[in-house]
Each structure stands twice: as C-alpha cells, then as structure tokens.
Design a protein around this motif. Sequence first.
Motif, PDB file in Angstrom:
ATOM      1  N   PHE A 227       0.831  -1.209   0.000  1.00 40.67           N
ATOM      2  CA  PHE A 227       0.000   0.000   0.000  1.00 40.67           C
ATOM      3  C   PHE A 227       0.863   1.256   0.000  1.00 40.67           C
ATOM      4  N   THR A 228       0.220   2.347  -0.428  1.00 43.14           N
ATOM      5  CA  THR A 228       0.835   3.669  -0.379  1.00 43.14           C
ATOM      6  C   THR A 228      -0.155   4.618   0.286  1.00 43.14           C
ATOM      7  N   GLY A 229       0.321   5.824   0.602  1.00 43.85           N
ATOM      8  CA  GLY A 229      -0.587   6.788   1.212  1.00 43.85           C
ATOM      9  C   GLY A 229       0.056   8.146   1.379  1.00 43.85           C
ATOM     10  N   THR A 230      -0.721   9.051   1.936  1.00 42.55           N
ATOM     11  CA  THR A 230      -0.223  10.371   2.330  1.00 42.55           C
ATOM     12  C   THR A 230      -0.735  10.665   3.726  1.00 42.55           C
ATOM     13  N   VAL A 231       0.044  11.423   4.464  1.00 41.75           N
ATOM     14  CA  VAL A 231      -0.328  11.760   5.834  1.00 41.75           C
ATOM     15  C   VAL A 231      -0.022  13.233   6.075  1.00 41.75           C
ATOM     16  N   GLY A 232      -0.850  13.861   6.897  1.00 39.71           N
ATOM     17  CA  GLY A 232      -0.672  15.277   7.190  1.00 39.71           C
ATOM     18  C   GLY A 232       0.276  15.529   8.343  1.00 39.71           C
ATOM     19  N   PRO A 233       0.653  16.799   8.546  1.00 36.97           N
ATOM     20  CA  PRO A 233       1.659  17.133   9.554  1.00 36.97           C
ATOM     21  C   PRO A 233       1.210  16.861  10.984  1.00 36.97           C
ATOM     22  N   GLN A 234      -0.063  17.047  11.297  1.00 38.55           N
ATOM     23  CA  GLN A 234      -0.506  16.854  12.674  1.00 38.55           C
ATOM     24  C   GLN A 234      -0.396  15.393  13.098  1.00 38.55           C
ATOM     25  N   THR A 235      -0.848  14.492  12.231  1.00 39.76           N
ATOM     26  CA  THR A 235      -0.754  13.067  12.565  1.00 39.76           C
ATOM     27  C   THR A 235       0.692  12.635  12.683  1.00 39.76           C
ATOM     28  N   ALA A 236       1.532  13.071  11.755  1.00 39.18           N
ATOM     29  CA  ALA A 236       2.951  12.716  11.809  1.00 39.18           C
ATOM     30  C   ALA A 236       3.600  13.252  13.084  1.00 39.18           C
ATOM     31  N   MET A 237       3.226  14.460  13.485  1.00 40.62           N
ATOM     32  CA  MET A 237       3.767  15.032  14.714  1.00 40.62           C
ATOM     33  C   MET A 237       3.346  14.202  15.927  1.00 40.62           C
ATOM     34  N   GLN A 238       2.109  13.734  15.932  1.00 41.72           N
ATOM     35  CA  GLN A 238       1.640  12.885  17.031  1.00 41.72           C
ATOM     36  C   GLN A 238       2.467  11.604  17.112  1.00 41.72           C
ATOM     37  N   TRP A 239       2.755  11.012  15.956  1.00 47.19           N
ATOM     38  CA  TRP A 239       3.554   9.796  15.952  1.00 47.19           C
ATOM     39  C   TRP A 239       4.959  10.069  16.490  1.00 47.19           C
ATOM     40  N   GLY A 240       5.567  11.153  16.002  1.00 47.18           N
ATOM     41  CA  GLY A 240       6.920  11.475  16.458  1.00 47.18           C
ATOM     42  C   GLY A 240       6.984  11.760  17.947  1.00 47.18           C
ATOM     43  N   THR A 241       6.010  12.510  18.437  1.00 46.99           N
ATOM     44  CA  THR A 241       5.978  12.835  19.861  1.00 46.99           C
ATOM     45  C   THR A 241       5.792  11.572  20.698  1.00 46.99           C
ATOM     46  N   ALA A 242       4.880  10.704  20.270  1.00 45.63           N
ATOM     47  CA  ALA A 242       4.635   9.461  21.009  1.00 45.63           C
ATOM     48  C   ALA A 242       5.890   8.594  21.063  1.00 45.63           C
ATOM     49  N   ALA A 243       6.689   8.630  19.990  1.00 44.05           N
ATOM     50  CA  ALA A 243       7.908   7.820  19.934  1.00 44.05           C
ATOM     51  C   ALA A 243       9.097   8.488  20.608  1.00 44.05           C
ATOM     52  N   GLY A 244       8.912   9.727  21.086  1.00 44.23           N
ATOM     53  CA  GLY A 244      10.008  10.433  21.743  1.00 44.23           C
ATOM     54  C   GLY A 244      11.064  10.940  20.790  1.00 44.23           C
TER      55      GLY A 244
END
Length: 534
Positions: A227-244
């Motif tokens: 699969f492929t996709g696109t993601v917005g900045p807010q969701t990506a920021m949530q992932w990064g923050t959750a991962a530290g």
Amino acid sequence: MFRRLLGGVAAAAVLLSAGAGLAQDISADRLSDHIRVLADDSFQGRVPGEVGEAMTLEYLQGQYEAMGLQPGGPDGQWLQPVTLFRFTPARAAVAHWTAPDGTWHPLAATDIQLRSSNDSGRVEIADVPVVFAGYGITAPERGWDDYGDLDVTGKVVIVLAGEPAGDLFRGDYNSAYSSAGYKKTEALRRGAVGVVTLVLDEASWRGMAGRPARTRTTVEGLDPIPFTGTVGPQTAMQWGTAAGVDHAAMATVDTGQFKALELTGVRLSVDIEEAREEIHTYNLLAKIEGSENPDEVVIFSAHWDHVGVSSPDAHGDTIFNGAWDNASGTAGILELARAFSLSPRPKRTVVFAHMAAEEMGLLGAYAYSVDPVYPLETTVADLNIDMLPLSGPTRDVAIFGFGQNSLEDDLAVLAEAEGRYVTDDREPEQNYYFRSDHFPFARSGVPALMPWHGVDLDEGGIEVGLPEYQALFSRDYHQRSDEWRADYDLRSAVENLTLMYRLAWDLANSDRWPTWKADSEFGAIRARSDAARQ
C-alpha cells in the motif's frame, strides 16, 4: 581543451560517416496525411479498449505490411497484449495507530489517505512498525543515503515528497529520486510493506485530505508494494511525539546527514479493499532484423493513444482528437520506419514500438519494461517521439533529460554539422523527463532520449519562437482543439526526425553502447547488466 576538441572531431567523423548519405527523405506531406487519419473523429480519441484502438492498430499494421517490415511483437506477432488493472475503492479504508503505551487511535480520511498498491486491491496489515526515512533516497553517485543501516523489512516507511533543493541533485530540474515511483520502488526493494508520503504544509494537506479517492490504473508487477498513502503534519507530529523523537532532527533532512529512524513503539494497522477491473489493450511492434547482431536492439517508441471523448465544449465538440498528442509522434515513427525500410539492412535490429495507455500513466511502456519482448540488457537505446514540433526550422534541438546520457552528445555532433545545437527543454517545472514513454526504459537502465519542440527559430529566434510555442501548447495540449490542420508547419519536425534517423542509423550500424553519465541516477541500474554487453 585541445584533447577534448580532438575527441569531438573523432566522434564527429564516426557519426557523420555513418549514414550521412543514406537518410531517406522525411516527408512533411506524409506526416500530415498520417496525422489526419489517426486524428479523425471516427477514431474517437484513440482510447485503449474502445473503438479507436482497433482502428489505430489496424492502420499501423497495414502501414508496416506495405513497407515490408516484420512483426516485432512476441511470438512473431504484431501485437503485445497489455492488461491494465483499474482500481476503485470498494469502501473507505480503515486504519488506526497504536502508541507505545498501547493506546489505540483511529485514523480518519482527514488524518491519512491510503490506497492499495498491489495487484489484488486487497490489503490487511496489522500492527506494523513505522519508520521515518527523510526523503527516502539512496543515491550513491551523490553520496546521499537516507536509509543508512536501518532494516525496514516488514515496516511502513514515511517519506517526504520531492528531493533536497540545490545542485547536489539536478538543480532546477528534478531527478528521478524526487518521484513517488522511485520512493515506492526503493522502499519495496528494502522489504517495506507500505510507503506513506508526509505532506508538511498544513494548507496543502487540508486541500487534499478527505477527498474521494480517484481511480488508479496500473499493470501487473509494477512495484507491487502492498500500500501507499499520504499523511498530514498533525498526525505525523503525534507519531513522532509518542515515539520520543527529537523534532530538531527534522532540520537535518536537507543536509545529507540525516539517517532513517524507527518511531519506537508506534505501530500502524490498515484495512483496504478496492474493486479491480481489467482492461485489455495492446502495444504494436514492427521490426527490421539486424544482419549481424540481431539480438542487439535499437527501439523507436511513441504512444498511439489519447484521452477519448467528454462532454461538449462551447462549440459542441466532444472529441479529444489528439492530433499533436500523439498522432504526430505516431506518424513520425511511421516515417522513420519508412526511411529505414528504404535503406540498407542495419547490423543491429531496429524496432518501431507503438505503446498503449501512455495517457493513463505510461502504462504500455511500463508493461513492456516489466515483460520486454527484447531483453533490456541488450537494448541499445530507446528514442521516443511524443508530439512533433509544429514550427519553422529551429537552431535548437530541445530534449528531455538533458545531461543524462551520451545519446545527447551523439545528437549534438549531428546537430552541429547542420549549424544547430542541443539544449534542455527550458521548462524544469514540468518534469517532462518523467512524463513520456522513454522514462520506463530509462528507469530500467536503458539509455533513453526524447526530442522536444525547439523555440530558437531560424527566422525570429527565441524572441518569436518561445511565445509561439507557448501559445500553441496553451491552446491545444489535451484540448478538443488538438485537431489535424491542413496548414501545419512541419519543417522543424522534418529536421528533428532526420536527425533521429541519423542517430539511430549510427547506433544500429556500430558496436557502441550508449552510456549514462557519471552523475545519472540510472547508471547503477544499467551497470548491473554490464556482462550482457561484453
């Protein structure tokens, strides 16, 4: 400088002595006649799988039979079958991500957009790790490697769109590394199960988020990552923050110092279902078999299709006739074949390939590259014709992919002998090198070149030629107005086709193999098959 001059003189002697007196006349009248037939309303815009396809293929085959050429397709046939797969979402994709603490977060279409990218349309993947890989580029010839040593097998790779700015890549012109296709291929090669493009600009993301997914058309075996996709900045920021993740690391992605990192503890689940429809179409191939090295092949290519019919315009016209795009290029290939049919038999095989479904995403050419009739390792070059120039004679010979391979150097020698010069296409923002049927060949390592519309007119120069070209393009490109005209000025087309004949004649009667330049992103691909050309 003196040594370089001597080298140029030697190259010129080889090229100009080979076939200089053999070029058969390229006829503007015959070009116009072919265009008139192929762009007739009865062909209904030459759409694959519809009435105009059979008419087009019948016309082309009849022309080649009259010239005495052989069928060039598989098993001694004229046609190479091409199956297109058209995918349409059967329902909205379902997705969620899990945080390191086990918290489950649903993802809506305004958070992430997902498409299947395999051959079935069905994807169900649960709880896979997520990796951020910068631009997702590995370019050894430029000393650039976003992935580093990170193993992404079985993981989802998040990448930025495009490529780093500056001259390390191709400056104003994008390299192939900027394309979504490259990023998907590289992620697949490394074992990833999905690749998702991060859209950093919030306004851009809002413009695309939540929109209904468009139909996707492909061919079997073309980069079948699940699969492929696109993601917005807010969701990506949530992932990064959750991962530290230290978000300051993002500042290094344009420096070449960044290396891919896993978003520790963040996991993604997706469930995608798309309906699949098959469309059957064909490439048509003719050939003149080589007298000494028949397994070494020079290919001329041009797409025969256009975009069909639509609702009436203000004048009641419903048909996109595609006279310029690409009945003209198709006519050019026929005229080149005629010239070769009247010349002595070449040492190498010359193939005249009419590709299907270019307007759907270069799919006929991609299908050929996935399942080639002639091995790509011993394909000498692809010379593609898409939209002949419609102007008076020009000093310039514009090409797509300037600076990529040695074909342009050979072409420059031939052009210089006529007081002309080779230049780029002058429109870097258009990414033209990735937009016609030469590109699937280049992507497979085959040196490829496509001439374009010159603008430095013999009479009037760039000052007159550039606005004339821009007006023509604006008026007719993918418009219903792109119809055959009795007053076509095909003098520049005749000039360019004559040059392409001479270039191909030299290639077909030598033992030389064109090469990619040292900084080309395609050189390493070609190098993998060097042994086949020894």
